[in-house]
Design an enzyme around this catalytic site. Structure first.
Site, PDB file in Angstrom:
ATOM      1  N   PHE A 157     -17.921 -41.031 -15.855  1.00 43.23           N
ATOM      2  CA  PHE A 157     -16.462 -41.068 -15.773  1.00 43.23           C
ATOM      3  C   PHE A 157     -16.036 -40.222 -14.592  1.00 43.23           C
ATOM      4  CE2 PHE A 157     -12.041 -40.405 -16.671  1.00 43.23           C
ATOM      5  CZ  PHE A 157     -11.655 -41.669 -17.098  1.00 43.23           C
ATOM      6  N   ARG A 170      -5.585 -36.559 -10.491  1.00 41.46           N
ATOM      7  CA  ARG A 170      -5.422 -37.557  -9.428  1.00 41.46           C
ATOM      8  C   ARG A 170      -5.329 -36.910  -8.051  1.00 41.46           C
ATOM      9  NH1 ARG A 170      -4.246 -42.475 -11.921  1.00 41.46           N
ATOM     10  NH2 ARG A 170      -2.962 -42.395 -13.778  1.00 41.46           N
TER      11      ARG A 170
HETATM   12  P1  IMP Z   1     -12.076 -52.232 -16.164  1.00 42.07           P
HETATM   13  O1  IMP Z   1     -10.952 -53.166 -16.506  1.00 42.07           O
HETATM   14  O2  IMP Z   1     -12.914 -51.862 -17.351  1.00 42.07           O
HETATM   15  O3  IMP Z   1     -12.913 -52.737 -15.018  1.00 42.07           O
HETATM   16  O4  IMP Z   1     -11.423 -50.873 -15.775  1.00 42.07           O
HETATM   17  C1  IMP Z   1     -10.890 -50.660 -14.551  1.00 42.07           C
HETATM   18  C2  IMP Z   1      -9.721 -49.713 -14.613  1.00 42.07           C
HETATM   19  O5  IMP Z   1     -10.033 -48.556 -15.401  1.00 42.07           O
HETATM   20  C3  IMP Z   1      -9.443 -49.282 -13.207  1.00 42.07           C
HETATM   21  O6  IMP Z   1      -8.117 -49.672 -12.904  1.00 42.07           O
HETATM   22  C4  IMP Z   1      -9.604 -47.800 -13.199  1.00 42.07           C
HETATM   23  O7  IMP Z   1      -8.423 -47.198 -12.737  1.00 42.07           O
HETATM   24  C5  IMP Z   1      -9.906 -47.383 -14.621  1.00 42.07           C
HETATM   25  N1  IMP Z   1     -11.193 -46.668 -14.658  1.00 42.07           N
HETATM   26  C6  IMP Z   1     -12.424 -47.200 -14.830  1.00 42.07           C
HETATM   27  N2  IMP Z   1     -13.368 -46.268 -14.780  1.00 42.07           N
HETATM   28  C7  IMP Z   1     -12.739 -45.102 -14.556  1.00 42.07           C
HETATM   29  C8  IMP Z   1     -13.190 -43.758 -14.363  1.00 42.07           C
HETATM   30  O8  IMP Z   1     -14.390 -43.431 -14.388  1.00 42.07           O
HETATM   31  N3  IMP Z   1     -12.227 -42.828 -14.133  1.00 42.07           N
HETATM   32  C9  IMP Z   1     -10.893 -43.142 -14.070  1.00 42.07           C
HETATM   33  N4  IMP Z   1     -10.428 -44.383 -14.217  1.00 42.07           N
HETATM   34  C10 IMP Z   1     -11.344 -45.365 -14.468  1.00 42.07           C
END
Ligand code: IMP
Ligand code: MG
Length: 184
Positions: A157, A170
């Site tokens: 993460f 952020r």
């Molecule tokens: P997904 O839909 O599972 O691919 O998630 C993507 C979204 O989750 C992105 O818009 C990222 O902003 C957020 N996200 C995914 N992994 C992380 C992380 O490790 N840290 C912070 N945000 C994350």
């Protein structure tokens, strides 16, 4: 520098330095400038995580582009995207007949991007591609690849450079990964 947050039970470990981020972003901007020269390109930034990436990326471009923003809400816990995604802020610029490039901070399960790509495709752009700063390929649940990728990362993460953990971190100019204190 490791930022210690013992009161919260986790710590931030350095993953990608400012210098490396800058060089990755410059490389992506150079490719995009070359590929889209003479085209009408609209960059669609996925809020909030990609706002710093977008702002650095566009200042390295050598072509003229339009910029728009979309905000998506997905229901799940702080670290996971669930299946249900909603648009809470849509784009304003008409993209029909133009090239669209989605700018995203991180691809994880891939669900956010599959949803957004399908939705934007309904507006009949002449092309639609994805530029992601980071990709956790091992976490993919649906099929999607970035056309422009900064860097693959392990299943960790991450925070900083726009990406958050419960709306915090952020602002950090570097990228860190979060670990529970007990794991150290
Ligand atoms: P997904 O839909 O599972 O691919 O998630 C993507 C979204 O989750 C992105 O818009 C990222 O902003 C957020 N996200 C995914 N992994 C992380 C992380 O490790 N840290 C912070 N945000 C994350
Ligand atoms: Mg996001």
């Amino acid at each position: 520098m490791t930022l210690m947050k013992p009161e919260d039970g986790y710590r931030l470990n350095p993953l990608i330095s400012r210098e490396e981020i800058a060089s990755v972003v410059k490389g992506l901007a150079d490719q995009i400038s070359e590929d889209y020269r003479g085209r009408e390109l609209v960059l669609v930034c996925v809020l909030k995580g990609a706002f710093i990436f977008l702002s650095d990326l566009i200042r390295q471009l050598r072509i003229s582009v339009q910029v728009d923003f979309v905000r998506l809400a997905s229901y799940g816990d702080g670290m996971k995207t669930s299946g249900t995604i909603q648009v809470t802020k849509d784009i304003d610029i008409p993209v029909g007949g133009k090239d669209v490039l989605i700018v995203e901070d991180i691809i994880d399960s891939g669900r956010t991007l599959v949803f957004l790509k399908d939705r934007l495709a309904q507006l009949n752009p002449s092309s639609i591609k994805v530029c992601a700063l980071l990709d956790k390929k091992s976490r993919r649940e649906v099929e999607i690849e970035a056309d422009y990728l900064g860097k693959e990362v392990d299943d960790v993460f991450v925070v900083g450079y726009g990406s958050d953990f419960n709306e915090t971190y952020r602002h950090l100019p570097e990228i860190y990964y979060v670990t529970p204190i007990e794991e150290q």
